[in-house]
Design an enzyme around this catalytic site. Structure first.
Site, mmCIF file in Angstrom:
data_model
loop_
_atom_site.group_PDB
_atom_site.id
_atom_site.type_symbol
_atom_site.label_atom_id
_atom_site.label_comp_id
_atom_site.label_asym_id
_atom_site.label_seq_id
_atom_site.Cartn_x
_atom_site.Cartn_y
_atom_site.Cartn_z
ATOM 1 N N HIS A 77 0.841 -1.203 0.000
ATOM 2 C CA HIS A 77 0.000 0.000 0.000
ATOM 3 C C HIS A 77 0.879 1.257 0.000
ATOM 4 O O HIS A 77 0.584 2.237 -0.699
ATOM 5 C CB HIS A 77 -0.898 0.037 1.251
ATOM 6 N N GLY A 101 -2.643 -1.593 -7.340
ATOM 7 C CA GLY A 101 -1.474 -2.471 -7.349
ATOM 8 C C GLY A 101 -1.615 -3.606 -8.350
ATOM 9 O O GLY A 101 -2.706 -4.163 -8.516
ATOM 10 N N GLN A 102 -0.510 -3.954 -8.967
ATOM 11 C CA GLN A 102 -0.463 -5.102 -9.884
ATOM 12 C C GLN A 102 -0.719 -6.409 -9.126
ATOM 13 O O GLN A 102 -1.047 -7.420 -9.723
ATOM 14 C CB GLN A 102 0.903 -5.113 -10.589
HETATM 15 P P1 AMP Z 1 -6.436 -3.897 -0.500
HETATM 16 O O1 AMP Z 1 -6.284 -3.108 0.753
HETATM 17 O O2 AMP Z 1 -5.963 -5.305 -0.381
HETATM 18 O O3 AMP Z 1 -7.802 -3.747 -1.121
HETATM 19 O O4 AMP Z 1 -5.430 -3.241 -1.536
HETATM 20 C C1 AMP Z 1 -5.476 -1.868 -1.831
HETATM 21 C C2 AMP Z 1 -4.571 -1.609 -3.001
HETATM 22 O O5 AMP Z 1 -3.230 -1.982 -2.661
HETATM 23 C C3 AMP Z 1 -4.949 -2.417 -4.252
HETATM 24 O O6 AMP Z 1 -4.828 -1.603 -5.403
HETATM 25 C C4 AMP Z 1 -3.937 -3.524 -4.240
HETATM 26 O O7 AMP Z 1 -3.651 -4.054 -5.520
HETATM 27 C C5 AMP Z 1 -2.726 -2.827 -3.664
HETATM 28 N N1 AMP Z 1 -1.809 -3.821 -3.098
HETATM 29 C C6 AMP Z 1 -2.096 -4.768 -2.177
HETATM 30 N N2 AMP Z 1 -1.025 -5.551 -1.952
HETATM 31 C C7 AMP Z 1 -0.040 -5.095 -2.764
HETATM 32 C C8 AMP Z 1 1.308 -5.495 -3.015
HETATM 33 N N3 AMP Z 1 1.864 -6.541 -2.395
HETATM 34 N N4 AMP Z 1 2.018 -4.797 -3.920
HETATM 35 C C9 AMP Z 1 1.467 -3.740 -4.566
HETATM 36 N N5 AMP Z 1 0.208 -3.307 -4.374
HETATM 37 C C10 AMP Z 1 -0.540 -3.983 -3.496
#
Ligand code: AMP
Length: 288
Positions: free
Chosen positions: A41, A151-152
């Site tokens: 994040h 994020g990818q």
């Molecule tokens: P989430 O809180 O899991 O909904 O993720 C929020 C954002 O963070 C999303 O766009 C995810 O793709 C990104 N994200 C989560 N984990 C990673 C990671 N390991 N690397 C890059 N981006 C991430």
């Protein structure tokens, strides 16, 4: 009021803060999250800061993207630590709404994605991407950023959101940032916090399987079936791990790759106990 980041819970307050930033000539970046923030994040936040944006982080565990059988209740919630991480990263505004702010009484409208949402994770999580598109559309409407950072790690989500923004003519740029891993290769995920110590090696088998697939593709292996079998064999060493899917797809259309050439995404999802983990890698093969 000058303490940064400011934490607001209402649409009205977000709009007021963003309007002030705009009046100061700032462009606006939105990083949508479900909290339990980690370095993945933070990399999105850094991208927004590097672009010079007034950076808004939304922290909201969106119920409509969880099926009744899924982990909404146990999803990690760590608001205090999240605020500290946002402060350290220079975030200007945190939007942490309640459900009633995001889904007001009488709410019934949903954003329904197309067939991109039926593949990969969508086949195992019916309705998930409808929930994602709905909440992201709401957040984009509320914040009205110039750029939103994704994020990818959630590659399918990023493809679907880009499609939504194009289809609904939303005036925002979607920036997709690289996947961030732990030192051992495990893709960072808020759900990793729910892994028991003995599950860590099991979880890592997904990354190891993707690496095995990548290696085989690089040798020129022409059979997709053999690549997938090799990946499955890596995970089969851990009988406790259940595979949802291991697939080789076009990174833009998410269609299964028939013959390996050009850009190929190796994507997978596994379950370790009740924790579901996803990961992916993009491989650039010679164009045939
Ligand atoms: P989430 O809180 O899991 O909904 O993720 C929020 C954002 O963070 C999303 O766009 C995810 O793709 C990104 N994200 C989560 N984990 C990673 C990671 N390991 N690397 C890059 N981006 C991430």
């Amino acid at each position: 009021m000058c303490e940064s980041p400011l934490i607001v819970k209402t649409v009205r307050d977000v709009r007021e803060c963003v309007a002030k930033a705009r009046a100061d000539g700032r462009s606006v970046g939105l990083v949508p999250t479900m909290g339990a923030l980690h370095a993945g994040h933070v990399s999105l936040i850094e991208a927004s800061k590097q672009d010079g944006c007034y950076t808004v982080v939304s922290i909201y565990v969106n119920p409509t993207q969880f099926a009744p059988t899924e982990d909404l209740a146990t999803y990690p919630r760590t608001l205090e630590e999240d605020v500290q991480k946002c402060r350290a990263a220079g975030v200007e505004l945190i939007f942490a709404p309640d459900n009633s702010e995001m889904y007001p009484p009488g709410d019934q409208t949903r954003v329904c994605p197309g067939p991109l949402a039926d593949k990969l994770c969508g086949a195992f999580r019916p309705g998930h991407f409808e929930g994602v598109c709905t909440v992201v559309a709401k957040l984009l409407q509320i914040v009205q950023p110039d750029t939103a950072y994704f994020g990818q790690k959630d590659a399918q989500q990023a493809v679907i959101i880009r499609r939504m923004v194009e289809d609904l003519r939303m005036p925002v740029w979607i920036e997709v940032c690289s996947l961030v891993r732990d030192a051992d290769g495990l893709a960072l995920s808020s759900r990793n916090a729910r892994l028991r110590p003995e599950d860590r090696a099991r979880a890592l088998s997904l990354y190891q399987a993707l690496c095995a697939g990548r290696k085989l593709l690089a040798t020129g292996e022409p059979s997709m079936g053999r690549v997938i079998a090799a990946m499955r064999a890596v995970i089969a060493a851990h009988p406790e791990v259940r595979v949802d899917y291991l697939s080789l797809v076009d990174p833009e259309t998410l269609e299964d790759v028939q013959k390996p050439h050009g850009r190929v995404m190796i994507a997978g999802a596994i379950r370790v106990g009740d924790v579901r983990l996803i990961d992916n890698m993009i491989v650039d093969l010679p164009v045939k």
